[in-house]
Write a protein that holds these residues in place. Structure first.
Motif, PDB file in Angstrom:
ATOM      1  N   TRP A  74     -29.752  40.314  28.803  1.00 47.64           N
ATOM      2  CA  TRP A  74     -30.498  39.333  28.003  1.00 47.64           C
ATOM      3  C   TRP A  74     -30.222  37.913  28.482  1.00 47.64           C
ATOM      4  O   TRP A  74     -31.132  37.089  28.571  1.00 47.64           O
ATOM      5  CB  TRP A  74     -30.142  39.493  26.536  1.00 47.64           C
ATOM      6  CG  TRP A  74     -30.875  38.577  25.608  1.00 47.64           C
ATOM      7  CD1 TRP A  74     -32.147  38.110  25.747  1.00 47.64           C
ATOM      8  CD2 TRP A  74     -30.382  38.003  24.412  1.00 47.64           C
ATOM      9  NE1 TRP A  74     -32.477  37.293  24.696  1.00 47.64           N
ATOM     10  CE2 TRP A  74     -31.400  37.217  23.861  1.00 47.64           C
ATOM     11  CE3 TRP A  74     -29.179  38.109  23.732  1.00 47.64           C
ATOM     12  CZ2 TRP A  74     -31.232  36.516  22.673  1.00 47.64           C
ATOM     13  CZ3 TRP A  74     -29.033  37.413  22.556  1.00 47.64           C
ATOM     14  CH2 TRP A  74     -30.053  36.623  22.043  1.00 47.64           C
ATOM     15  N   VAL A  76     -29.384  36.984  31.550  1.00 53.59           N
ATOM     16  CA  VAL A  76     -30.041  36.774  32.843  1.00 53.59           C
ATOM     17  C   VAL A  76     -31.535  36.565  32.660  1.00 53.59           C
ATOM     18  O   VAL A  76     -32.135  35.678  33.272  1.00 53.59           O
ATOM     19  CB  VAL A  76     -29.763  37.972  33.789  1.00 53.59           C
ATOM     20  CG1 VAL A  76     -30.650  37.931  35.010  1.00 53.59           C
ATOM     21  CG2 VAL A  76     -28.300  37.993  34.188  1.00 53.59           C
ATOM     22  N   VAL A  77     -32.145  37.379  31.805  1.00 53.16           N
ATOM     23  CA  VAL A  77     -33.595  37.277  31.595  1.00 53.16           C
ATOM     24  C   VAL A  77     -33.953  35.963  30.889  1.00 53.16           C
ATOM     25  O   VAL A  77     -34.941  35.313  31.219  1.00 53.16           O
ATOM     26  CB  VAL A  77     -34.111  38.502  30.789  1.00 53.16           C
ATOM     27  CG1 VAL A  77     -35.525  38.278  30.314  1.00 53.16           C
ATOM     28  CG2 VAL A  77     -34.003  39.747  31.633  1.00 53.16           C
ATOM     29  N   SER A  78     -33.124  35.565  29.928  1.00 58.55           N
ATOM     30  CA  SER A  78     -33.465  34.362  29.153  1.00 58.55           C
ATOM     31  C   SER A  78     -33.146  33.069  29.897  1.00 58.55           C
ATOM     32  O   SER A  78     -33.622  32.004  29.503  1.00 58.55           O
ATOM     33  CB  SER A  78     -32.739  34.377  27.818  1.00 58.55           C
ATOM     34  OG  SER A  78     -31.348  34.215  28.017  1.00 58.55           O
ATOM     35  N   TYR A  79     -32.345  33.155  30.962  1.00 58.47           N
ATOM     36  CA  TYR A  79     -32.025  31.936  31.704  1.00 58.47           C
ATOM     37  C   TYR A  79     -33.172  31.631  32.654  1.00 58.47           C
ATOM     38  O   TYR A  79     -33.438  32.347  33.604  1.00 58.47           O
ATOM     39  CB  TYR A  79     -30.734  32.102  32.493  1.00 58.47           C
ATOM     40  CG  TYR A  79     -30.385  30.866  33.293  1.00 58.47           C
ATOM     41  CD1 TYR A  79     -29.873  29.753  32.660  1.00 58.47           C
ATOM     42  CD2 TYR A  79     -30.585  30.834  34.661  1.00 58.47           C
ATOM     43  CE1 TYR A  79     -29.550  28.621  33.376  1.00 58.47           C
ATOM     44  CE2 TYR A  79     -30.271  29.702  35.383  1.00 58.47           C
ATOM     45  CZ  TYR A  79     -29.757  28.603  34.742  1.00 58.47           C
ATOM     46  OH  TYR A  79     -29.452  27.487  35.457  1.00 58.47           O
ATOM     47  N   ARG A  80     -33.839  30.559  32.404  1.00 64.45           N
ATOM     48  CA  ARG A  80     -34.927  30.146  33.280  1.00 64.45           C
ATOM     49  C   ARG A  80     -34.726  28.691  33.622  1.00 64.45           C
ATOM     50  O   ARG A  80     -34.492  27.854  32.758  1.00 64.45           O
ATOM     51  CB  ARG A  80     -36.264  30.313  32.580  1.00 64.45           C
ATOM     52  CG  ARG A  80     -36.611  31.742  32.378  1.00 64.45           C
ATOM     53  CD  ARG A  80     -38.071  31.895  31.999  1.00 64.45           C
ATOM     54  NE  ARG A  80     -38.350  33.293  31.832  1.00 64.45           N
ATOM     55  CZ  ARG A  80     -38.684  33.853  30.701  1.00 64.45           C
ATOM     56  NH1 ARG A  80     -38.794  33.118  29.613  1.00 64.45           N
ATOM     57  NH2 ARG A  80     -38.930  35.137  30.627  1.00 64.45           N
ATOM     58  N   LYS A  81     -34.846  28.414  34.871  1.00 64.58           N
ATOM     59  CA  LYS A  81     -34.737  27.032  35.307  1.00 64.58           C
ATOM     60  C   LYS A  81     -36.073  26.371  35.047  1.00 64.58           C
ATOM     61  O   LYS A  81     -37.106  26.799  35.531  1.00 64.58           O
ATOM     62  CB  LYS A  81     -34.388  26.988  36.786  1.00 64.58           C
ATOM     63  CG  LYS A  81     -33.831  25.699  37.234  1.00 64.58           C
ATOM     64  CD  LYS A  81     -33.394  25.820  38.666  1.00 64.58           C
ATOM     65  CE  LYS A  81     -32.258  24.886  38.885  1.00 64.58           C
ATOM     66  NZ  LYS A  81     -31.767  24.948  40.234  1.00 64.58           N
ATOM     67  N   ARG A  82     -36.040  25.353  34.252  1.00 64.73           N
ATOM     68  CA  ARG A  82     -37.292  24.656  33.907  1.00 64.73           C
ATOM     69  C   ARG A  82     -37.366  23.356  34.677  1.00 64.73           C
ATOM     70  O   ARG A  82     -36.437  22.560  34.680  1.00 64.73           O
ATOM     71  CB  ARG A  82     -37.318  24.401  32.419  1.00 64.73           C
ATOM     72  CG  ARG A  82     -37.298  25.738  31.737  1.00 64.73           C
ATOM     73  CD  ARG A  82     -37.308  25.695  30.310  1.00 64.73           C
ATOM     74  NE  ARG A  82     -37.037  27.094  29.918  1.00 64.73           N
ATOM     75  CZ  ARG A  82     -37.121  27.545  28.738  1.00 64.73           C
ATOM     76  NH1 ARG A  82     -37.467  26.751  27.789  1.00 64.73           N
ATOM     77  NH2 ARG A  82     -36.865  28.783  28.465  1.00 64.73           N
ATOM     78  N   THR A  83     -38.490  23.161  35.290  1.00 62.50           N
ATOM     79  CA  THR A  83     -38.661  21.942  36.098  1.00 62.50           C
ATOM     80  C   THR A  83     -39.591  20.980  35.420  1.00 62.50           C
ATOM     81  O   THR A  83     -40.307  21.255  34.532  1.00 62.50           O
ATOM     82  CB  THR A  83     -39.222  22.275  37.497  1.00 62.50           C
ATOM     83  OG1 THR A  83     -40.444  22.993  37.329  1.00 62.50           O
ATOM     84  CG2 THR A  83     -38.218  23.130  38.235  1.00 62.50           C
TER      85      THR A  83
END
Length: 83
Positions: A74, A76-83
């Motif tokens: 969870w 890993v999936v929820s970690y998103r790099k936002r630009t």
């Protein structure tokens, strides 16, 4: 920080560390099945108090490993790099 402290205290109180899980109401006993602290405390008690080996704590190790895989997945999936 305060919310995390509240959650951790609730998890510890429902883990069976201070009061046995068997003495809790049925709804609380079922709720403790989702508590990783309960499985850890049960495994530690089995080894240190009852003198059990790995075979006697296999279920606790399996459930804790399942928690680790699910929570790690969870994260890993929820970690998103936002630009």
């Amino acid at each position: 920080m305060l919310v995390m402290w509240f959650i951790v205290v609730c998890l510890i109180l429902l883990s069976g560390l201070f009061t046995p899980v068997r003495s809790m109401p049925l709804w609380a006993q079922r709720l403790t099945l989702l508590n990783p602290c309960r499985w850890f405390i049960d495994g530690v008690r089995t080894v240190f108090v009852r003198g059990g080996g790995f075979q006697s704590i296999f279920l606790q190790v399996f459930v804790l490993s399942l928690f680790a895989i699910l929570m790690g997945g969870w994260a890993v999936v929820s970690y998103r790099k936002r630009t």
